[in-house]
Write an enzyme that holds these catalytic residues in place. Structure first.
Site, PDB file in Angstrom:
ATOM      1  N   SER A  10       0.839  -1.201   0.000  1.00 25.38           N
ATOM      2  CA  SER A  10       0.000   0.000   0.000  1.00 25.38           C
ATOM      3  C   SER A  10       0.871   1.248   0.000  1.00 25.38           C
ATOM      4  O   SER A  10       1.662   1.472   0.926  1.00 25.38           O
ATOM      5  CB  SER A  10      -0.903   0.022   1.229  1.00 25.38           C
ATOM      6  N   HIS A  35      -1.105  -1.205  -4.394  1.00 27.30           N
ATOM      7  CA  HIS A  35      -2.381  -0.912  -3.740  1.00 27.30           C
ATOM      8  C   HIS A  35      -2.478   0.580  -3.454  1.00 27.30           C
ATOM      9  O   HIS A  35      -1.599   1.154  -2.791  1.00 27.30           O
ATOM     10  CB  HIS A  35      -2.499  -1.702  -2.441  1.00 27.30           C
ATOM     11  N   ASP A  37      -4.733   3.421  -1.749  1.00 23.68           N
ATOM     12  CA  ASP A  37      -5.807   3.713  -0.803  1.00 23.68           C
ATOM     13  C   ASP A  37      -6.286   5.152  -0.978  1.00 23.68           C
ATOM     14  O   ASP A  37      -5.581   6.102  -0.633  1.00 23.68           O
ATOM     15  CB  ASP A  37      -5.321   3.506   0.629  1.00 23.68           C
ATOM     16  N   MET A  39      -8.794   8.040   0.106  1.00 20.43           N
ATOM     17  CA  MET A  39      -9.615   8.430   1.254  1.00 20.43           C
ATOM     18  C   MET A  39     -10.121   9.853   1.079  1.00 20.43           C
ATOM     19  O   MET A  39      -9.393  10.716   0.593  1.00 20.43           O
ATOM     20  CB  MET A  39      -8.796   8.335   2.549  1.00 20.43           C
ATOM     21  N   HIS A  68      -8.374   1.126  -4.092  1.00 22.33           N
ATOM     22  CA  HIS A  68      -9.354   0.903  -3.025  1.00 22.33           C
ATOM     23  C   HIS A  68     -10.003   2.249  -2.675  1.00 22.33           C
ATOM     24  O   HIS A  68      -9.357   3.117  -2.077  1.00 22.33           O
ATOM     25  CB  HIS A  68      -8.621   0.304  -1.825  1.00 22.33           C
ATOM     26  N   MET A  70     -12.071   4.398  -0.557  1.00 23.57           N
ATOM     27  CA  MET A  70     -12.710   4.631   0.743  1.00 23.57           C
ATOM     28  C   MET A  70     -13.357   6.007   0.684  1.00 23.57           C
ATOM     29  O   MET A  70     -12.958   6.949   1.378  1.00 23.57           O
ATOM     30  CB  MET A  70     -11.668   4.528   1.858  1.00 23.57           C
ATOM     31  N   MET A 139     -11.356  -5.866   5.306  1.00 21.03           N
ATOM     32  CA  MET A 139     -10.582  -4.928   6.114  1.00 21.03           C
ATOM     33  C   MET A 139     -10.302  -5.553   7.477  1.00 21.03           C
ATOM     34  O   MET A 139     -11.227  -5.937   8.198  1.00 21.03           O
ATOM     35  CB  MET A 139     -11.337  -3.614   6.298  1.00 21.03           C
ATOM     36  N   PHE A 145      -6.687   4.907   8.435  1.00 22.25           N
ATOM     37  CA  PHE A 145      -5.307   5.218   8.790  1.00 22.25           C
ATOM     38  C   PHE A 145      -4.421   3.994   8.620  1.00 22.25           C
ATOM     39  O   PHE A 145      -4.854   2.864   8.872  1.00 22.25           O
ATOM     40  CB  PHE A 145      -5.205   5.696  10.250  1.00 22.25           C
ATOM     41  N   ASP A 175      -6.546  -6.441   4.088  1.00 25.06           N
ATOM     42  CA  ASP A 175      -5.867  -5.150   4.200  1.00 25.06           C
ATOM     43  C   ASP A 175      -6.008  -4.629   5.616  1.00 25.06           C
ATOM     44  O   ASP A 175      -7.120  -4.444   6.103  1.00 25.06           O
ATOM     45  CB  ASP A 175      -6.487  -4.164   3.207  1.00 25.06           C
TER      46      ASP A 175
END
Length: 244
Positions: A10, A35, A37, A39, A68, A70, A139, A145, A175
C-alpha cells in the site's frame, strides 16, 4: 480453487515526497500489485490522494493498480479512476445504497470490480453480488489510517468468505495490519492477496525486497498445514478402503 499468493504494497505508507520513486522501488522489489488507498475525509476520517496522483504515477510501473476507494459517494468518480489507470476498482459495501449498480458501472468501464467490507460488516452483504465481482477485500482494521493493529476477529470472516466464493475466480484480499507475523493465519483462512503498508515500507528501499519476501514466505507457509492435513486424510481414506 487455490490461487498464488500476491503481495500488494500500500503506497499509503510510502514517502509522498518521493512517491514515483517509491512505486518504482516496490516494483523492483517484487510487488505483484500496487495498492492505492483513496480516502476522502468523509467516508473515513482521513484524506489521502485522488485520481490525479494515480495518473501521475501510472507511467512508473506496469504492475496492476489495485485502487481501493474509501469514499462516498463512489459512482460519480469511477470513470476518473478508470481513466487514471486503475486496473481493479474496489468500492465499499457500506458506501452507497446500490452496490450492484456500482459494480456494473466498474465493469462497463472495462475494469475489474471489487467490494470491500469493514470489520463490523457481515459477509452477507456480498451474497447477491458474488457473480459480479472479481475481488473481495476484507478490512482487518477500521479503514482510515495506516499502521493500525490487526483485528484477529476477521480471520473467521475470511474463512467464511472463502467458502462463499467456492470455485468462482474471485481474489480474496486482506488489508490492515498485515505483517510477516500474521500472514500465515490469513492465508490459512483463505486469503490469497495481501496488502501491506508499514511492513513493506519500513527501513530503506534496499529493505523492500526482503520485507515483501518475508510476508510472501509466511503466507505460503500458512497453506502448508492444510495441504498436509488433506494428504493425511487421503492416506487414511486409502487405508480404510484397503481394509474394507
Amino acid at each position: 480453487m487455490t490461487r498464488e499468493i500476491l503481495i500488494a504494497p500500500s503506497i499509503l505508507a510510502a514517502d509522498f515526497a518521493r512517491l514515483g520513486e517509491q512505486v518504482g522501488a516496490i516494483d523492483a522489489a517484487g510487488a505483484d500489485w500496487i495498492h492505492c488507498d483513496v480516502m476522502d475525509g468523509h467516508f473515513v476520517p482521513n484524506i489521502s490522494f485522488g485520481a490525479d496522483v494515480i495518473k501521475a504515477i501510472r507511467p512508473v510501473t506496469s504492475k496492476i493498480f489495485d485502487v481501493h476507494l474509501m469514499i462516498a459517494p463512489t459512482d460519480s468518480y469511477l470513470e476518473a479512476f478508470a481513466k487514471a489507470g486503475a486496473d481493479v476498482i474496489t468500492v465499499h459495501a457500506e458506501a452507497g445504497p446500490h452496490l450492484d449498480r456500482s459494480l456494473q458501472a466498474i465493469r462497463t468501464l472495462g475494469r475489474k470490480a471489487g467490494v470491500s467490507l469493514c470489520p463490523a460488516t457481515p459477509e452477507s452483504a456480498i451474497e447477491y453480488v458474488l457473480d459480479r465481482i472479481d475481488l473481495v477485500l476484507v478490512m482487518t482494521v477500521n479503514p482510515g489510517f495506516g499502521g493500525q493493529s490487526f483485528l484477529e476477529s476477521q480471520i473467521e470472516k475470511i474463512g467464511r468468505i472463502r467458502s462463499m466464493i467456492g470455485e468462482r475466480p474471485i481474489r480474496l484480499e486482506v488489508d490492515g495490519g498485515i505483517t510477516r507475523d500474521n500472514a500465515a493465519a490469513v492465508a490459512a483462512a483463505g486469503a490469497d492477496t495481501l496488502v501491506a503498508g508499514s511492513a513493506v515500507f519500513r527501513g530503506s528501499s534496499a529493505d523492500y525486497a526482503a520485507n515483501i519476501a518475508a510476508i510472501r514466505i509466511a503466507a505460503e507457509a500458512g497453506r502448508v498445514p492444510k495441504m498436509q492435513d488433506n494428504s493425511a486424510q487421503l492416506l487414511r481414506a486409502g487405508e480404510t478402503a484397503r481394509i474394507r
